[in-house]
Design an enzyme around this catalytic site. Structure first.
Site, short mmCIF file in Angstrom:
data_model
loop_
_atom_site.label_atom_id
_atom_site.label_comp_id
_atom_site.label_asym_id
_atom_site.label_seq_id
_atom_site.Cartn_x
_atom_site.Cartn_y
_atom_site.Cartn_z
N ASP A 345 28.19 26.16 56.21
CA ASP A 345 27.32 26.15 57.38
C ASP A 345 26.75 27.54 57.64
OD1 ASP A 345 26.46 24.58 59.85
OD2 ASP A 345 27.47 26.29 60.78
N GLU A 374 23.54 26.47 53.88
CA GLU A 374 22.30 26.73 54.59
C GLU A 374 21.91 28.19 54.38
OE1 GLU A 374 22.10 24.05 58.51
OE2 GLU A 374 23.87 25.31 58.45
#
Length: 655
Positions: A345, A374
């Site tokens: 993340d 990400e």
């Protein structure tokens, strides 16, 4: 297993020696790999790292909640900021907490960040014998075959929230909302369509990406109907108790998670763990900050906590002890739980050195590990961009892929503007952004980078560096985005647009990523970012599979084609540049290209793929040769070398 454990032990010692020294004088770096609990029936040793503490103590409890401590034992100061205590007896199943003395005051009771088991809500750690948490046959558990050469581009990833998968009344699953719900086979909805694990097998995906299942903060495990996605970590190395049948028993949650992994493996599916090392649920009062004030988090020049996560803080992976923690944590999940991959993340918060250290180390243990994240942040960071694992730096990451927001928004329109449309919803100006995703964001002679929506230059050096997707848990799910951005479109047209979007994702180079339920037009009723909106919004309505069976079967067929044909899964940028050729002089709104299958060992010697982003049919001429239809949707048709490509449709032909 013994040889593997010995190998891992020495590997960990070598890895910790690689961790960069931190030069803050008051924070000595500990190089050992034994922080936390080391348990044997004869004795248990506890170690915490708290370099500025004046004293430290451990409190033992018989229960996970309530009551008073049975005894408190002072810990001894050791080298390099470590406090330790060995209890010369069997303390199995007892619960425990730590406190440190700082500024003449004892801290609140906390769990050590390295704890491996806990009771309800993670307030107290628990002493467990991890061997007792192994399901029958665990030592023989093996990840299923992935690919002969373990190419990350061979993966087809399916993102799933554990509770969403089974909680709906029509799931046919008994253990609703639990780890064990995903171990049930043969479950069906009210119309007899397969659900849960059986559906995943039937769909043909290779990897199940599970939203966070470590112990997180936002759900009270004593209340059965609370909901959250889980992006607020507390205890990184402990499974979430709300997914367990008994949150009070530290062993039970571990065993049930292992049973889930084992069952998935035995049914041909690998598990990817969604991890959130970039921030913690708590900041000043987190276990990290209590043990080592101001060390684990980045701070601004004015002394306040930096917040590139937009969640209150950002961790400092560039600090030696947090780099060490991240590395040892992922190693633990692979070793103890047989995890097959990680999704990071807000990976753009982490530094490149740490991410590459993680990738290189994990691949020594599991060469087929799948890694991606990400490549962005939610805010500014004091760590320079050049040092961070951002999308622009994807070529510097060792086999760690980044999500393509260029492709995502190119297909459906900006996630930040609900009215914006994409190529699949008729905005044909997004053509070049979609082509950029098709070539996996690499260097290709036929891409006009000036017309790509966000990135004006290639940023990958290999297709293994890119995850292509149309939707995920964040923002609006695809079916809702189409409906909200194109209100005047009929349901029939919206279905065509949805199918086109997924056809693009599943035929592009790189690695495709699906979010659960989108294969049968899942809706969240227009709710965006439903992280805390409960089951009424998030539960997967399995009756939609029966209602939208044609879409489900279409996406299933595309997955089957992709997995059967390496031309859709090229392994180098040179292959893509040389063997994927876009057709020129096409009608407006058409993307079409030829794949040289023979050059990459495909039994289909040539493949022609066409997409019509316009809503009206278009006629075009195929290259010379005898073409056969592999996938032809809606009202598209072929006569000789002339193809009538229906509006909002995709086709695949081959020779």
């Amino acid at each position: 297993m013994l040889q593997q454990n010995v190998f891992l032990f020495f590997l960990l010692i070598n890895v910790t020696n690689l961790v960069a020294q931190d030069h803050t004088a008051k924070y000595s770096v500990y190089k050992g790999n034994d922080l936390g609990l080391t348990y044997t029936p004869k004795q248990s040793t506890f170690k915490i790292w708290s370099p500025t503490a004046v004293a430290a103590r451990i409190n033992f409890y018989k229960t996970d909640l309530g009551g008073v401590s049975d005894r408190t034992v002072q810990m001894e100061k050791a080298a390099n900021g470590v406090w330790t205590i060995t209890i010369p007896q069997n303390v199995k199943d007892q619960y425990y907490t730590f406190q440190v003395l700082l500024n003449n005051s004892w801290s609140a009771e906390i769990i050590d960040p390295y704890a491996k088991a806990c009771g309800t809500n993670g307030f107290r750690a628990q002493v467990v014998d991890l061997k007792e948490t192994n399901p029958i046959g665990w030592d023989q558990d093996q990840s299923p075959n992935f690919s002969a050469k373990n190419h990350q581009t061979d993966a087809v990833i399916y993102e799933l929230h554990i509770r969403d998968a089974s909680i709906h009344a029509n799931s046919g699953i008994k253990n609703k909302g639990k780890f064990s719900g995903l171990t049930e086979l043969g479950t069906k909805n009210s119309s007899g369509s397969s659900t849960g694990l059986s559906h995943l097998k039937e769909l043909g995906v290779t990897h199940i990406h599970l939203l966070p299942f470590y112990d997180y903060n936002s759900v009270d495990e004593t209340k059965p109907n609370q909901y959250n996605w889980g992006y607020d970590p507390v205890n990184y190395n402990i499974p979430e108790g709300s997914y367990s049948s008994n949150p009070a028993d530290g062993k039970q949650r571990i065993k049930e998670l292992k049973e889930l992994v084992k069952t998935m493996h035995s049914n041909g599916l690998r598990i990817i763990m969604d991890v959130v090392y970039n921030h913690t649920a708590l900041t000043a009062n987190s276990n990290f900050n209590i043990l080592a004030p101001d060390y684990y988090y980045r701070k601004r020049a004015d002394g306040t906590f930096s917040d590139a996560s937009a969640c209150g803080n950002e961790t400092a992976s560039d600090k030696a002890m947090f780099q060490k923690f991240m590395l040892e944590s992922v190693l633990y999940w692979v070793k103890e739980y047989h995890i097959d991959g990680f999704r990071f993340d807000l990976m753009g918060i982490h530094d490149i050195e740490t991410m590459n250290l993680i990738a290189d180390t994990l691949r020594k243990i599991k060469p087929s590990i799948v890694l991606y994240g990400e490549g962005w942040t939610a805010g500014g960071s004091p760590l320079p961009d050049a040092k961070r694992a951002l999308k622009a730096n994807a070529s510097l990451l060792n086999g760690i892929a980044v999500f393509s927001d260029d492709m995502r928004d190119g297909i459906k329109g900006s996630v930040f503007n609900i009215d914006d449309r994409g190529f699949a919803t008729g905005k044909i100006e997004n053509t070049e952004s979609v082509k950029f995703g098709i070539v996996a964001a690499g260097k290709h002679p036929q891409i006009n980078y000036a017309k790509v929506n966000y990135s004006k230059a290639p940023y990958t050096s290999t297709p293994a560096s890119l995850i292509n997707y149309a939707d995920c848990h964040d923002n609006n799910i695809l079916w809702d985005k189409i409906a909200l951005s194109y209100k005047e479109a009929s349901e029939t047209d919206r279905i065509k647009m949805h199918q086109l979007a997924y056809a693009i994702v599943l035929t592009s180079q790189g690695t495709p990523f699906l979010t659960a339920g989108s294969e049968f037009l899942r809706t969240k009723f227009g709710v965006e970012n439903s992280f805390d909106k409960g089951d009424s919004i998030n539960a997967i309505n399995w009756n939609l599979k029966t209602k939208n069976l044609a879409t489900n079967q279409y996406i299933q067929s595309l997955i089957k084609i992709r997995r059967a044909h390496p031309a859709f899964r090229m392994t180098s940028a040179n292959q893509i540049a040389n063997h994927l050729v876009f057709q020129n002089n096409l009608p407006e709104g058409i993307i079409a290209y030829t794949l040289n299958g023979a050059a990459v060992g495909d039994k289909w010697k040539k493949i022609w793929v066409g997409f019509n982003g316009a809503q009206t049919p278009k006629t075009l001429t195929l290259p010379a040769g005898n073409w056969k239809a592999a996938s032809i949707s809606h009202m598209s048709s072929i006569e000789g070398n002339q193809i009538k490509l229906d509006g909002s449709s995709a086709v695949i032909f081959y020779q």
